[in-house]
Design a protein around this motif. Structure first.
Motif, PDB file in Angstrom:
ATOM      1  N   TRP A 293      -7.022  62.213 -32.186  1.00  0.00           N
ATOM      2  CA  TRP A 293      -7.945  61.219 -32.738  1.00  0.00           C
ATOM      3  C   TRP A 293      -7.403  60.676 -34.058  1.00  0.00           C
ATOM      4  O   TRP A 293      -7.211  61.418 -35.015  1.00  0.00           O
ATOM      5  N   ILE A 294      -7.145  59.379 -34.082  1.00  0.00           N
ATOM      6  CA  ILE A 294      -6.622  58.684 -35.254  1.00  0.00           C
ATOM      7  C   ILE A 294      -7.493  57.460 -35.487  1.00  0.00           C
ATOM      8  O   ILE A 294      -7.889  56.784 -34.543  1.00  0.00           O
ATOM      9  N   LYS A 295      -7.783  57.172 -36.742  1.00  0.00           N
ATOM     10  CA  LYS A 295      -8.640  56.041 -37.061  1.00  0.00           C
ATOM     11  C   LYS A 295      -8.068  54.752 -36.502  1.00  0.00           C
ATOM     12  O   LYS A 295      -6.865  54.495 -36.581  1.00  0.00           O
ATOM     13  N   LYS A 296      -8.933  53.945 -35.890  1.00  0.00           N
ATOM     14  CA  LYS A 296      -8.506  52.685 -35.300  1.00  0.00           C
ATOM     15  C   LYS A 296      -7.802  51.807 -36.339  1.00  0.00           C
ATOM     16  O   LYS A 296      -8.240  51.686 -37.477  1.00  0.00           O
TER      17      LYS A 296
ATOM     18  N   GLU B  74      -4.996  52.298 -37.724  1.00  0.00           N
ATOM     19  CA  GLU B  74      -4.057  53.036 -38.542  1.00  0.00           C
ATOM     20  C   GLU B  74      -2.905  53.557 -37.683  1.00  0.00           C
ATOM     21  O   GLU B  74      -3.070  53.868 -36.512  1.00  0.00           O
ATOM     22  N   THR B  75      -1.735  53.673 -38.302  1.00  0.00           N
ATOM     23  CA  THR B  75      -0.581  54.275 -37.648  1.00  0.00           C
ATOM     24  C   THR B  75      -0.247  55.575 -38.362  1.00  0.00           C
ATOM     25  O   THR B  75       0.067  55.562 -39.550  1.00  0.00           O
ATOM     26  N   ARG B  76      -0.397  56.672 -37.678  1.00  0.00           N
ATOM     27  CA  ARG B  76      -0.061  57.967 -38.252  1.00  0.00           C
ATOM     28  C   ARG B  76       1.395  58.280 -37.930  1.00  0.00           C
ATOM     29  O   ARG B  76       1.822  58.176 -36.784  1.00  0.00           O
TER      30      ARG B  76
ATOM     31  N   TRP C 181      -1.557  47.688 -33.330  1.00  0.00           N
ATOM     32  CA  TRP C 181      -1.530  48.644 -32.222  1.00  0.00           C
ATOM     33  C   TRP C 181      -0.425  48.263 -31.245  1.00  0.00           C
ATOM     34  O   TRP C 181      -0.260  47.084 -30.898  1.00  0.00           O
TER      35      TRP C 181
END
Length: 343
Positions: free
Chosen positions: A187-190, A192-194, A40
């Motif tokens: 909202w993006i899964k913790k 993870e990098t989108r 992150w």
């Protein structure tokens, strides 16, 4: 955070400690270290946990020097702040009138003003208790005429309440959406990098539009550039569109081309068009700005368009089907200028 990564063993140990931790403050610190050590970015953790750079870096330093036990420790013993209420009041006034870039500069102010010393962690705790957070200020126009703004709001509200049914009121403005991806929060899964593709070009559309905030009817034209010619084209279109209206009140900003002789000639030739100019530096009073934000949210945010043609098609499709979004538009426009702050 650069050069801070957790290996698998460290990560498992921290997660186990987090699950077993009963102290909310310690669990919060462990959570922050986990996020920073798993890819992150610092700015994303700041926004997710509502903490500042210095606080997050202090958590990492504690972990690196003392491990999980250091994260569990707290120096807070329930004692009141070192400043009395009179001093706190003066500090709050200082912080409300000036933006300090670092905790250290606030420590220096307190030391010089009150002869009281604080550690960085102690000052951060004090600031948090007093309701302050490390964040960017919001940019607003620098020289608004508040009295003129208030006069306009009163004029508009009274006019709308008393006007006849054969009078139409529209807000006019332009928008210049750029053919490039606009990243927005989602909202993006913790952990993870989108990724979103971007375009290297700087091509854009030039849209000149009007919205009737009673009916949500929109009128949009595309032009090579936004100037007196596009203004005249839009005014003539509105004149034809509302052919039944006794009067068409067009509310617009103070762009120089709105005052051109050619625009004045169009108004004089029409028996129904009337221009009402907003106070200077008052984009928040132009209600079509809410339509532009709605457009960007639905067409631009987190969307990749391979070429300008595809981008243009998406924009045109949105406005051609805008009547299907009337309920959302009414919600955006409802209340007029309710909540507008004159001070």
């Amino acid at each position: 955070m650069k050069k801070f990564y957790l290996d698998k063993e460290e990560l498992n140990e921290l997660r186990a400690a987090h699950n077993a931790e009963r102290n909310r403050n310690a669990a919060y610190k462990i959570n922050a270290v986990i996020l920073l050590g798993t890819g992150w970015k610092l700015k994303n953790v700041k926004q997710a946990l509502l903490l500042d750079d210095e606080t997050l870096r202090s958590y990492v330093e504690k972990y690196q020097t003392g491990g999980i036990d250091a994260l569990r420790q707290t120096n807070y013993k329930g004692k009141p702040a070192n400043l009395d209420e009179k001093q706190l009041k003066k500090l709050r006034k200082e912080l409300d009138n000036n933006i300090y870039l670092t905790t250290g500069s606030i420590i220096q102010f307190v030391n010089q003003e009150f002869d009281v010393e604080y550690s960085p962690s102690g000052m951060r705790d004090l600031l948090h208790r007093e309701g302050y957070a490390f964040k960017k200020p919001k940019l607003v126009p620098g020289n608004p005429d508040r009295e003129a703004q208030e006069d306009f709001v009163h004029f508009y509200e009274e006019y709308m309440e008393n006007k006849g049914d054969d009078v139409e009121v529209v807000f006019v403005d332009a928008v210049h959406p750029e053919h490039n991806t606009m990243a927005a929060y989602g909202w993006i899964k913790k952990g993870e990098t989108r990724k979103l593709k971007t375009n290297s070009g700087r091509q854009r559309l030039n849209l000149h539009g009007a919205i009737n905030v009673e009916t949500m009817d929109t009128t949009i034209i595309e032009s090579d550039t936004i100037n007196r010619d596009s203004t005249i084209q839009l005014l003539n279109l509105l004149d034809r569109k509302y052919c039944y209206a006794k009067e068409i009140v067009v509310i617009l900003d103070n762009a120089k081309y709105h005052y051109s002789q050619e625009v004045k000639d169009v108004i004089e030739a029409s028996s129904r068009l009337r221009l009402v100019y907003l106070p200077t530096y008052s984009p928040e009073l132009n209600l079509i700005e809410r339509l532009w934000r709605f457009f960007k949210k639905n067409v631009l945010y987190n969307q990749y368009y391979e070429n300008l043609k595809e981008f243009r098609h998406a924009a045109i499709k949105f406005f051609r089907n805008i009547d299907k979004r009337n309920d959302e538009l009414f919600s955006l426009m409802s209340g007029g200028f309710e909540g507008f702050n004159y001070t």
